[in-house]
Design a protein around this motif. Sequence first.
Motif, PDB file in Angstrom:
ATOM      1  N   THR B 239       0.555  -1.289  -0.022  1.00  0.00           N
ATOM      2  CA  THR B 239      -0.016   0.104  -0.181  1.00  0.00           C
ATOM      3  C   THR B 239       0.902   1.229   0.051  1.00  0.00           C
ATOM      4  O   THR B 239       0.260   2.412  -0.063  1.00  0.00           O
ATOM      5  CB  THR B 239      -0.816   0.014   1.170  1.00  0.00           C
ATOM      6  OG1 THR B 239      -0.149   0.112   2.429  1.00  0.00           O
ATOM      7  CG2 THR B 239      -1.820  -1.211   1.582  1.00  0.00           C
ATOM      8  N   ALA B 241       3.038   4.322  -1.332  1.00  0.00           N
ATOM      9  CA  ALA B 241       3.498   4.824  -2.753  1.00  0.00           C
ATOM     10  C   ALA B 241       4.638   4.391  -3.588  1.00  0.00           C
ATOM     11  O   ALA B 241       5.403   3.643  -2.928  1.00  0.00           O
ATOM     12  CB  ALA B 241       3.798   6.306  -2.346  1.00  0.00           C
ATOM     13  N   LYS B 242       4.588   4.739  -4.673  1.00  0.00           N
ATOM     14  CA  LYS B 242       5.281   3.955  -5.581  1.00  0.00           C
ATOM     15  C   LYS B 242       6.713   4.510  -5.507  1.00  0.00           C
ATOM     16  O   LYS B 242       7.619   3.501  -5.769  1.00  0.00           O
ATOM     17  CB  LYS B 242       4.807   4.432  -7.180  1.00  0.00           C
ATOM     18  CG  LYS B 242       3.709   3.767  -7.552  1.00  0.00           C
ATOM     19  CD  LYS B 242       3.483   2.263  -7.632  1.00  0.00           C
ATOM     20  CE  LYS B 242       4.553   1.649  -8.749  1.00  0.00           C
ATOM     21  NZ  LYS B 242       4.553   0.133  -8.904  1.00  0.00           N
ATOM     22  N   SER B 275      -6.286  -7.398  -8.730  1.00  0.00           N
ATOM     23  CA  SER B 275      -7.227  -7.629  -9.947  1.00  0.00           C
ATOM     24  C   SER B 275      -6.488  -8.099 -11.020  1.00  0.00           C
ATOM     25  O   SER B 275      -7.137  -8.818 -11.801  1.00  0.00           O
ATOM     26  CB  SER B 275      -8.067  -6.349 -10.379  1.00  0.00           C
ATOM     27  OG  SER B 275      -7.242  -5.377 -10.825  1.00  0.00           O
ATOM     28  N   TYR B 278      -1.053  -6.822 -14.040  1.00  0.00           N
ATOM     29  CA  TYR B 278      -0.431  -5.262 -14.271  1.00  0.00           C
ATOM     30  C   TYR B 278      -0.303  -4.580 -13.103  1.00  0.00           C
ATOM     31  O   TYR B 278      -0.070  -3.494 -12.901  1.00  0.00           O
ATOM     32  CB  TYR B 278      -1.296  -4.734 -15.462  1.00  0.00           C
ATOM     33  CG  TYR B 278      -2.836  -4.848 -15.141  1.00  0.00           C
ATOM     34  CD1 TYR B 278      -3.393  -4.370 -14.264  1.00  0.00           C
ATOM     35  CD2 TYR B 278      -3.450  -6.077 -15.817  1.00  0.00           C
ATOM     36  CE1 TYR B 278      -4.730  -4.462 -13.962  1.00  0.00           C
ATOM     37  CE2 TYR B 278      -4.730  -6.243 -15.282  1.00  0.00           C
ATOM     38  CZ  TYR B 278      -5.381  -5.528 -14.587  1.00  0.00           C
ATOM     39  OH  TYR B 278      -6.767  -5.830 -13.994  1.00  0.00           O
ATOM     40  N   GLN B 279      -1.102  -4.907 -12.172  1.00  0.00           N
ATOM     41  CA  GLN B 279      -1.343  -4.043 -11.034  1.00  0.00           C
ATOM     42  C   GLN B 279      -0.214  -3.688 -10.285  1.00  0.00           C
ATOM     43  O   GLN B 279       0.727  -4.067 -10.124  1.00  0.00           O
ATOM     44  CB  GLN B 279      -1.960  -5.286  -9.796  1.00  0.00           C
ATOM     45  CG  GLN B 279      -2.325  -4.643  -8.646  1.00  0.00           C
ATOM     46  CD  GLN B 279      -3.919  -4.311  -8.417  1.00  0.00           C
ATOM     47  OE1 GLN B 279      -4.621  -5.034  -9.161  1.00  0.00           O
ATOM     48  NE2 GLN B 279      -4.283  -3.709  -7.398  1.00  0.00           N
ATOM     49  N   SER B 280      -0.106  -2.529 -10.065  1.00  0.00           N
ATOM     50  CA  SER B 280       0.932  -1.621  -9.722  1.00  0.00           C
ATOM     51  C   SER B 280       1.056  -1.338  -8.137  1.00  0.00           C
ATOM     52  O   SER B 280       2.168  -1.132  -7.662  1.00  0.00           O
ATOM     53  CB  SER B 280       1.045  -0.152 -10.528  1.00  0.00           C
ATOM     54  OG  SER B 280      -0.111   0.466 -10.138  1.00  0.00           O
ATOM     55  N   LYS B 281       0.069  -1.425  -7.865  1.00  0.00           N
ATOM     56  CA  LYS B 281       0.090  -1.077  -6.064  1.00  0.00           C
ATOM     57  C   LYS B 281      -1.295  -1.632  -5.465  1.00  0.00           C
ATOM     58  O   LYS B 281      -2.292  -1.903  -6.160  1.00  0.00           O
ATOM     59  CB  LYS B 281       0.190   0.275  -5.736  1.00  0.00           C
ATOM     60  CG  LYS B 281      -0.702   1.208  -5.994  1.00  0.00           C
ATOM     61  CD  LYS B 281      -0.602   2.498  -4.985  1.00  0.00           C
ATOM     62  CE  LYS B 281      -1.209   2.060  -3.563  1.00  0.00           C
ATOM     63  NZ  LYS B 281      -0.567   2.941  -2.624  1.00  0.00           N
ATOM     64  N   LEU B 282      -1.418  -1.693  -4.271  1.00  0.00           N
ATOM     65  CA  LEU B 282      -2.595  -2.087  -3.712  1.00  0.00           C
ATOM     66  C   LEU B 282      -3.176  -0.931  -2.885  1.00  0.00           C
ATOM     67  O   LEU B 282      -2.352  -0.066  -2.220  1.00  0.00           O
ATOM     68  CB  LEU B 282      -2.347  -3.283  -2.558  1.00  0.00           C
ATOM     69  CG  LEU B 282      -2.028  -4.511  -3.360  1.00  0.00           C
ATOM     70  CD1 LEU B 282      -1.506  -5.601  -2.545  1.00  0.00           C
ATOM     71  CD2 LEU B 282      -3.060  -5.115  -4.137  1.00  0.00           C
ATOM     72  N   THR B 283      -4.469  -0.793  -2.648  1.00  0.00           N
ATOM     73  CA  THR B 283      -5.025   0.359  -2.100  1.00  0.00           C
ATOM     74  C   THR B 283      -5.747  -0.082  -0.520  1.00  0.00           C
ATOM     75  O   THR B 283      -6.114  -1.250  -0.776  1.00  0.00           O
ATOM     76  CB  THR B 283      -6.153   1.141  -2.895  1.00  0.00           C
ATOM     77  OG1 THR B 283      -5.495   1.294  -4.193  1.00  0.00           O
ATOM     78  CG2 THR B 283      -6.683   2.100  -2.265  1.00  0.00           C
ATOM     79  N   ILE B 386     -12.332   2.038  -7.702  1.00  0.00           N
ATOM     80  CA  ILE B 386     -11.394   0.946  -8.155  1.00  0.00           C
ATOM     81  C   ILE B 386     -12.009  -0.257  -8.475  1.00  0.00           C
ATOM     82  O   ILE B 386     -11.745  -0.698  -9.590  1.00  0.00           O
ATOM     83  CB  ILE B 386     -10.428   0.504  -6.897  1.00  0.00           C
ATOM     84  CG1 ILE B 386      -9.796   2.188  -6.754  1.00  0.00           C
ATOM     85  CG2 ILE B 386      -9.564  -0.433  -7.180  1.00  0.00           C
ATOM     86  CD1 ILE B 386      -8.709   2.000  -5.528  1.00  0.00           C
ATOM     87  N   THR B 387     -13.082  -0.587  -7.737  1.00  0.00           N
ATOM     88  CA  THR B 387     -13.730  -1.864  -8.074  1.00  0.00           C
ATOM     89  C   THR B 387     -14.716  -1.904  -8.969  1.00  0.00           C
ATOM     90  O   THR B 387     -15.216  -2.768  -9.825  1.00  0.00           O
ATOM     91  CB  THR B 387     -14.126  -2.698  -6.959  1.00  0.00           C
ATOM     92  OG1 THR B 387     -15.129  -2.030  -6.325  1.00  0.00           O
ATOM     93  CG2 THR B 387     -12.837  -2.918  -5.911  1.00  0.00           C
ATOM     94  N   ASP B 501      11.171  -3.109 -13.583  1.00  0.00           N
ATOM     95  CA  ASP B 501       9.644  -3.478 -12.895  1.00  0.00           C
ATOM     96  C   ASP B 501       9.761  -5.014 -12.828  1.00  0.00           C
ATOM     97  O   ASP B 501       9.183  -5.725 -11.903  1.00  0.00           O
ATOM     98  CB  ASP B 501       8.492  -2.778 -13.631  1.00  0.00           C
ATOM     99  CG  ASP B 501       8.186  -1.739 -12.772  1.00  0.00           C
ATOM    100  OD1 ASP B 501       9.153  -1.206 -12.022  1.00  0.00           O
ATOM    101  OD2 ASP B 501       7.204  -1.000 -13.196  1.00  0.00           O
ATOM    102  N   GLU B 502      10.282  -5.641 -13.796  1.00  0.00           N
ATOM    103  CA  GLU B 502      10.031  -7.213 -14.215  1.00  0.00           C
ATOM    104  C   GLU B 502      10.807  -7.960 -13.067  1.00  0.00           C
ATOM    105  O   GLU B 502      10.219  -8.949 -12.379  1.00  0.00           O
ATOM    106  CB  GLU B 502      10.526  -7.737 -15.452  1.00  0.00           C
ATOM    107  CG  GLU B 502       9.514  -7.651 -16.544  1.00  0.00           C
ATOM    108  CD  GLU B 502       9.958  -7.860 -17.779  1.00  0.00           C
ATOM    109  OE1 GLU B 502       9.218  -8.366 -18.680  1.00  0.00           O
ATOM    110  OE2 GLU B 502      10.852  -7.515 -18.215  1.00  0.00           O
TER     111      GLU B 502
END
Lengths: 257, 639, 228
Positions: B239, B241-242, B275, B278-283, B386-387, B501-502
């Motif tokens: 959760t 920040a990037k 989901s 490709y997901q970049s982060k969780l909220t 988001i959902t 990222d990979e």
Amino acid sequence: MKIILNIWRQKNATSAGKMVRYEMPNVSEHMSFLEMIDVLNEELTKKGEDPVAFEHDCREGICGCCGFMIDGIPHGPQRGTTVCQLHMRHYKDGDEVWLEPFRAKAFPVIKDLMVDRSAFDRIISSGGYISINTGSAPDGNNLPVIKKCSDQAMDSASCIGCGACVASCPNASASLFVSAKITHLGQLPQGQAERDRRAMRMVLKMTEEGFGYCTNTGECEAVCPKGIKIENIARMHRDYIKASVLYREESKAGGAG
Amino acid sequence: MALNLDSKIPSGPIEQKWDKAKFDMKLVNPSNKRKYNVIVVGSGLAGGAAAASMGELGYNVKCFCFQDSPRRAHSIAAQGGVNAAKSYPNDGDSIYRLFYDTIKGGDFRAREADVWRLAQVSNNIIDQCVAQGVPFAREYGGVLANRSFGGAQVSRTFYARGQTGQQLLLGAYQALERQIDAGTVKMFYRSEMLDLIVIDGRARGIITRDLVTGAVDVHVADAVVLGTGGYGNAFFLSTNAKGCNTTAIWRAYKKGAGFGNPCFTQIHPTCIPQSGDYQSKLTLMSESLRNDGRIWVPKKKNDTRPANTIPEDERDYYLERRYPAFGNLCPRDIASRAAKICCDEGYGVGPGGKGVYLDFAESIGRLGRKTIEERYGNLFEIYERITGDDPYAEPMRIYPAVHYTMGGLWVDYNLQSTIPGLFVLGEANFSDHGANRLGASALMQGLADGYFVIPYTMGNYLAQVKPGGVDANHPECRAAKDAVDARTKKFLSIQGKKTVDEIHRELGKVMWEDCGMARNAAGLDRAIKRIPEIREEFWNNVKIPGSGAELNQSLERAGRVADFLELGELMCRDARTREESCGGHFREEYQTPEGEALRDDEKFCHAAVWEYQGDNKEPVRNIEPLAFEHVHLAQRNYK
Amino acid sequence: MSSVAVPGGLQRPATFYQSVVGKKVVMAATGFVLCGFIMGHMIGNLQLFQGAEKLNHYAELLQSLGGALWLIRGVLLGCVLLHIFSAYQLWRIKAEARPEAYVRKATIATSYAARTMIWSGPIVGAFLVYHILHFTTGQALGSAFIKGDVYHNVIAGFSNPAAALFYIVANVLLAMHLYHGVWSMFQSLGVNHPRYTPILKTVAKIYGWAIGIGNVAMPLAVLTQVVK
């Protein structure tokens, strides 16, 4: 689904930019808009091309980092939403979208979709605070605050400083941003002592930074991801008029003896 | 050389330790303060508050942040609130109780004296923030409102809607901007710290990279403060920040600072499930939702019926069942693990069975939709955005996600690391939270460290050293700068096939599988073997486009991931050697028959402090024993 | 040390005007005066529909004010000039504030009236000059102009379809200008309250419509020979 992206590519602040077209053949509807660009960037990187630079951090709609124009609207078509919270389910197969940076003299482009918004910091620095040193505060409940005022202050304080208001304004005015801070602090009893000074200095700083003026079109309010109201702008004008008439700079005599 | 882990806890009764320490501290003459240069890295609650407060005192402060503005720091994302022992609601709270709850919540792995001080100054934080104009929620009579929050039986949490972190950060940010205007603080935006300069055993500066121009600069000072946050992004998905990263503290670790309890990570129970790939982060969905939401799964395995069609008697409200006293409000680690157990056993809901329901139907029925809207409106909006699902109509789906790291650089009572002159605040230090942090305590700790501890302890340190004496041409400064330049060059020369990222995702997967919510010896051994392989691949096969002399986000990420690849291994080593379960660290081998964490106070009632020995060399594990004189060592019981 | 200097004394009004807020306040304040004039002017002129005697009598009354009339004219002229001058400066600032235009820009909230202020303003300004030459000094009306016989002049002026059409177009633009301008004026002067602003907005709209309808009615009535 397939999405066609037209993205403003600009190497740095001094070079000229142009729109470049990219095709995204496999976009999932569950992706966020930024995740789609992540995927594009992965592909560009593998091809040895320069990935698209864009600002982002929390991706929860609160840090205020992200923001660019999507089809001419800051943060895109969904109201009350930052780009990072915009999801692709709002688009359909074959849609073509246009992305470009926020544009204003006070927000020079750094690269691609990134702009420099430090003018906002300088405006806050000019007076967007309450002068209280650490350690000298009285008990929190010594100063009751009317709930309604506190709630209104919170409405304005929820500004994330993303700059969408400036980007959408036909005059590139920062009035919504500046007035939100003036309202936040001006609604609270703690903020009264410096209210005139704050209005005076923040408005002058805003002018100096090269932002335009407000023509009350309401564009800023419509695109603000946090729903800040232009009612604040009227309050800023009110405070500024009053301060212009009444405000006196600190006495030169000083207090030390 | 073993680390010096003298905790410098003041003598005397616990409730007088901080006052005594403050009196015993040496002071810097007001007119001498401006001769001292202090570097603060990070501009969040800890760093921002520290920079502002030290600027007010008259020190010459340089503050650095990698974002475009200090207001972007990730403290901004904290939703729920900030704890304080004000006891305004008259419900039995006290400094003692906040101290007790924090020690117990942390599963007895934090230092008593530090936690007491935290509880003690918590009240000052509220006063300070109110005075700054933080619009905390109010009652109709105009006084401050409180709510109860995960893990506490008293209402001690102050909040500003679901945006408490934002409002507290803006308070600190405004105080900081005021000092910038006054000229006491010089702010460096878009500047990332890439190394620490240590001269004659003292922290004397940092190397930074200007993220826009790529310029690598040397900044020297008399002391360095790190308020650079946590390292949850080692898991790739978290959760955080990037941009959150470990680089600052990791560089300091490699320069000799001990790293305390790296394996203590907190998994937050209420996040929106993943989901796709490709997901970049969780909220995160604020834990405050658990005040009115009920958590359940279907009683039948692999039940795919829509939630609303599952009858009441076919639902398992497992938290209420297992922990009747605390129910849905039990601490985070417990709630997270319970969700994982349900999903692992096949009761999970949603895609891949990785989710449990958080249901508001009963609260909406009892309190009305309007009340729920007032309390959680913005959170419900986030969820729907988001959902695409409406939480007023059907239950939310939630799943645990990495959220906070209790571990960090080891610090003594004065927040000084094992390197003299290097101070570490907030989430970046190994902190007051032991093995598990209670809700609404992170904001409290960041601000306590920044506003109320460091201004004193920094003065005490500076009063004992002479200002100045080194400049950017010092051999150590040049060596550090050269090392940073060489590293950048190396990154850009690899030109392999995989993106940053990979590789980060691969690391994240290993971390989540083997060093996540539940750990075991076999998995950790596997990870300790696997991570160096990933690291090897990174250094041979990563592809970073562009150059170092421009804005290059891939290069920025590469530097951070390279450090995560080293830290990840250390986290696993720490988890492997801590052969007990405590708080967020759950070793499957060590549990009670009911599946609860089983501590081993005989062997592990200590902080593990890791000492760097060189690249690819096994680090040394030092220990700081913990003594509990005021809170009885007991198994946590939330039944 | 501080980054913003706030001057006092005689410099204060200049500083006030220098800020973007100050210029808007000047625009709004002058706009307020002009709004009052426009309404009064229209109501007076609507006496056209009550016949020659009534209208000419009204004109005589105004003329009899003497020095006061010139004072009013002076104030109005000052307001017009300030209004135009600040508008010009704000227009310049607008261009400076966004030197590079968007490739694509959508408009969500801006009304047509608000978007066209920058066009409706100058056209109305040009109309104002024509209007004075037409009915006050008479040059635009030529030999048909009879000093003092306002009723005659109006009928004569509007009997020319081109002139009447210009009046109609200009007054539609004026109405639009006011439609946005009146609400904007309150906002710029700092008058905004959640309870009263919706009412104010409605009043502004009614005002705009009223001015439009009233002022267009006169040339239209002459053109269609309802008034002869």
